[in-house]
Design an enzyme around this catalytic site. Structure first.
Site, PDB file in Angstrom:
ATOM      1  N   ASP A 179       0.872  -1.179   0.000  1.00 33.43           N
ATOM      2  CA  ASP A 179       0.000   0.000   0.000  1.00 33.43           C
ATOM      3  C   ASP A 179       0.910   1.231   0.000  1.00 33.43           C
ATOM      4  OD1 ASP A 179      -3.282   0.037   1.341  1.00 33.43           O
ATOM      5  OD2 ASP A 179      -2.253   1.770   0.449  1.00 33.43           O
ATOM      6  N   ASP A 185      -2.820   4.827  -2.385  1.00 28.38           N
ATOM      7  CA  ASP A 185      -3.832   5.444  -1.542  1.00 28.38           C
ATOM      8  C   ASP A 185      -4.186   6.845  -2.043  1.00 28.38           C
ATOM      9  OD1 ASP A 185      -4.211   6.961   1.532  1.00 28.38           O
ATOM     10  OD2 ASP A 185      -5.306   5.123   1.024  1.00 28.38           O
ATOM     11  N   GLU A 206      -6.270   4.298  -5.915  1.00 24.74           N
ATOM     12  CA  GLU A 206      -7.553   4.573  -5.245  1.00 24.74           C
ATOM     13  C   GLU A 206      -7.931   6.002  -5.620  1.00 24.74           C
ATOM     14  OE1 GLU A 206      -9.592   4.684  -0.804  1.00 24.74           O
ATOM     15  OE2 GLU A 206      -7.615   5.557  -1.175  1.00 24.74           O
ATOM     16  N   HIS A 226     -11.441  -2.328   3.417  1.00 27.36           N
ATOM     17  CA  HIS A 226     -11.236  -1.936   4.824  1.00 27.36           C
ATOM     18  C   HIS A 226     -11.897  -0.601   5.148  1.00 27.36           C
ATOM     19  CE1 HIS A 226      -8.316   0.153   2.422  1.00 27.36           C
ATOM     20  NE2 HIS A 226      -8.181   1.018   3.415  1.00 27.36           N
ATOM     21  N   ASP A 227     -12.449   0.084   4.124  1.00 29.34           N
ATOM     22  CA  ASP A 227     -13.143   1.364   4.327  1.00 29.34           C
ATOM     23  C   ASP A 227     -14.646   1.243   4.169  1.00 29.34           C
ATOM     24  OD1 ASP A 227     -10.574   3.249   2.552  1.00 29.34           O
ATOM     25  OD2 ASP A 227     -10.779   2.805   4.687  1.00 29.34           O
TER      26      ASP A 227
HETATM   27  O1  TEU Z   1      -9.260   5.996   1.859  1.00 30.21           O
HETATM   28  C1  TEU Z   1      -9.666   7.167   1.245  1.00 30.21           C
HETATM   29  C2  TEU Z   1     -11.083   7.236   1.241  1.00 30.21           C
HETATM   30  O2  TEU Z   1     -11.668   7.597   0.294  1.00 30.21           O
HETATM   31  C3  TEU Z   1     -11.791   6.801   2.446  1.00 30.21           C
HETATM   32  O3  TEU Z   1     -11.116   7.187   3.522  1.00 30.21           O
HETATM   33  C4  TEU Z   1     -13.043   7.512   2.519  1.00 30.21           C
HETATM   34  O4  TEU Z   1     -12.831   8.773   2.165  1.00 30.21           O
HETATM   35  C5  TEU Z   1     -13.481   7.621   3.863  1.00 30.21           C
HETATM   36  O5  TEU Z   1     -13.723   6.401   4.340  1.00 30.21           O
HETATM   37  C6  TEU Z   1     -14.535   8.619   3.825  1.00 30.21           C
HETATM   38  O6  TEU Z   1     -15.741   8.132   3.754  1.00 30.21           O
HETATM   39  C7  TEU Z   1      -7.878   5.792   1.936  1.00 30.21           C
HETATM   40  C8  TEU Z   1      -7.648   4.541   2.752  1.00 30.21           C
HETATM   41  O7  TEU Z   1      -8.246   3.465   2.086  1.00 30.21           O
HETATM   42  C9  TEU Z   1      -8.271   4.796   4.103  1.00 30.21           C
HETATM   43  O8  TEU Z   1      -8.233   3.641   4.907  1.00 30.21           O
HETATM   44  C10 TEU Z   1      -7.507   5.917   4.770  1.00 30.21           C
HETATM   45  O9  TEU Z   1      -8.139   6.246   5.963  1.00 30.21           O
HETATM   46  C11 TEU Z   1      -7.476   7.147   3.873  1.00 30.21           C
HETATM   47  O10 TEU Z   1      -7.189   6.870   2.517  1.00 30.21           O
HETATM   48  C12 TEU Z   1      -6.359   8.072   4.311  1.00 30.21           C
HETATM   49  O11 TEU Z   1      -5.116   7.450   4.070  1.00 30.21           O
END
Ligand code: TEU
Length: 529
Positions: free
Chosen positions: A52, A160, A219, A291-292
């Site tokens: 990542d 990311d 992403e 994971h989000d």
């Molecule tokens: O996620 C970015 C992202 O779009 C999500 O965080 C989303 O914006 C958020 O859940 C809002 O609803 C990436 C990673 O996947 C996430 O785990 C990190 O928290 C974030 O970036 C910051 O690095």
């Protein structure tokens, strides 16, 4: 391929997405030797591993930021976005922030530093300051770090929020909408002015001319089909594929927490548009959760009466689309959202900050908790359910977040030995992708776009045609309106998530959450097994 979320040293303010050392391993996970052993074992099995890459921001404990915040004349001051207070306002006072942008984790996207009397930008948490990619030294340092991992043998990177690294230098204020006091800065940093220049430079500096084949997946929140074609067109030398967010925001209103009912018509329209949009140029990444996002079977399926069948139906639909499917840990077991009671049960900064902001703005705590329980990221982050023992076999100590109590029923050990398990269904889908070229390369055609219950489409490659029929509802549905229904009735069923229909049942009727993949080949084109 295995994608590891960040495993680098981190204060864990945002579960590792706040990195304090890019070229090490977080001691909680092990040491570089353990990582090398993992990589060798993965390669030994003919598999690959991607890291990542989190370079929109670092941790505020990363030496780069420690030096940058040490003084205005620090040689690394311009490695981050430092700005003075708004004209005529005292730093640290409400409204003095350089812009009115909102952070993704609630509140302002700017943090005042009394020591140097300037603000620094953090689109995510205060402990995740954004790197200034305008500065070529920053870019060179990132490329050197990426080459260091490739030299170590990794097979690529998941990048990311990579479409946030280019900001509009003028830093205009954002439109103040439903977010209350803060403005929406996204038009000024999503798919920014120099993003394609940076990605092409990265490709040249890190991958071009390097022997081997590497995966790069970006992403890209807020990315459109048109932008995705630019990002993933091989001729442009940017990334192989992107994670787009459209289908995971169809059940949301103005914010993540503003929940709306999900309509199958909207889901089909969105995924269908991405299939068509990247059919000629580019490539799709396919995912229901990560994971989000909350667990797929709880959000898109039925995690009560039809957990197993709906988990299989969702997997069948996703894995037969054109693109690369991603399986999030535990999804292959049909793991569900977790029963969080109170705010103390949550660990995720995004959820905890939102709860604090929403309740202090007067929203009833129970209402906020209901949204967190449904869409909060911690739903995806409870321990992997290996077996039915304490803590799901994840640890003999005390886990950082409790295991989902349903691990007694839903776990790897129970499913390994059960050919009807969700796990075996995922393995069968992956075997089909590896053995049936039409799954990888076949043209995608959506069928029954206006059917409220059925998700149906074909994949065609030369003589071979596959039909996917899935009833994504808890009521029986008929699929006999598909073109050439009679022909398909006699076709071979490759994969199904439930026993064939009773003789009395119409062969194209689908019981609740039932899914089947049919195959036919004109000219008697046999199936490669
Ligand atoms: O996620 C970015 C992202 O779009 C999500 O965080 C989303 O914006 C958020 O859940 C809002 O609803 C990436 C990673 O996947 C996430 O785990 C990190 O928290 C974030 O970036 C910051 O690095």
């Amino acid at each position: 391929m295995i994608w590891l979320s960040p495993v680098y040293p981190s204060p864990q303010d945002d579960a590792g997405y706040d990195i304090s050392d890019y070229q090490g391993i977080e001691p909680v996970f092990g040491a570089l030797e353990d990582f090398d052993a993992l990589l060798a074992a993965v390669h030994g099995r003919g598999m690959k591993l991607v890291m990542d890459l989190v370079v929109n921001h670092t941790s505020d404990e990363h030496p780069w930021f420690v030096e940058s915040s040490s003084g205005r004349d620090s040689p690394r001051r311009d490695w981050y976005w430092w700005r003075p207070a708004r004209e005529g306002m005292a730093g640290g006072t409400p409204g003095a922030e350089p812009t009115n942008w909102r952070s993704f984790f609630s509140g302002s996207a700017w943090q005042y530093d009394p020591a140097t009397q300037e603000y620094y930008l953090h689109l995510f948490s205060r402990k995740q300051p954004d790197l200034n990619w305008e500065n070529p030294q920053v870019r060179d340092a990132v490329y050197a770090m990426m080459r260091w991992w490739l030299d170590r043998g990794v097979d690529g990177f998941r990048m990311d929020v990579i479409n946030m690294i280019s900001k509009d230098n003028a830093l205009p204020d954002g439109h103040v909408g439903p977010f209350g006091a803060w403005g929406d800065g996204r038009p000024y940093y999503l798919n920014g002015p120099r993003i394609h220049e940076y990605l092409q430079e990265m490709h040249r500096e890190v991958f071009a001319g390097r022997p081997g084949r590497f995966l790069t997946v970006g992403e890209t929140p807020g990315c459109t089909v048109e932008e995705a074609r630019l990002y993933t067109d091989p001729a442009r030398g940017e990334v192989d594929m992107v994670f787009q967010f459209e289908h995971v925001q169809l059940d949301q209103g103005d914010s993540r927490w503003d929940l709306r009912p999900l309509r199958l018509l909207d889901l089909k329209a969105s995924l269908g548009r991405w299939q068509a949009g990247l059919a000629q140029t580019g490539w799709n990444s396919l995912y229901w959760n990560n994971h989000d996002q909350p667990r797929a079977v709880s959000r898109f399926g039925d995690d009560q009466a039809y957990r197993v069948r709906s988990a299989k139906a969702l997997a069948t639909v996703l894995h037969l689309h054109r693109g690369t499917p991603y399986v999030y840990q535990g999804e292959e077991l049909g793991m569900t959202n977790a029963p969080f009671a109170g705010i103390d049960d949550f660990r995720d900064i995004e959820s905890i900050n939102h709860y604090a902001e929403a309740t202090s703005a007067g929203q009833p705590a129970e209402q906020v908790l209901a949204a967190l329980r449904t869409i909060g990221r911690d739903n995806a982050r409870t321990p992997m359910q290996w077996d039915g023992t304490a803590h799901a076999g994840f640890t003999t100590g005390v886990p950082w977040i409790p295991a989902n109590p349903n691990h007694a029923e839903i776990n790897v050990t129970a499913q390994e030995g059960d050919p009807q398990s969700v796990l075996h269904h995922y393995r069968a889908l992956i075997r089909l992708r590896h053995s049936e070229p039409a799954v990888v390369h076949g043209d995608f055609t959506m069928l029954l776009p206006n059917h409220e219950q059925i998700y149906a489409f074909t994949r065609r490659l030369g003589q071979v045609e596959l039909l996917v029929l899935a009833n994504l509802s808890s009521r029986t549905a008929m699929a006999d309106q598909i073109p050439d229904a009679g022909g398909w009735e006699r076709a071979e069923v490759l994969i199904a998530n439930s026993p064939p229909p009773e003789p009395s049942q119409h062969r194209l009727s689908l019981r609740p959450w039932e899914a089947r993949v049919y195959r036919r080949a004109s000219g008697g084109y046999p199936r490669q097994v």
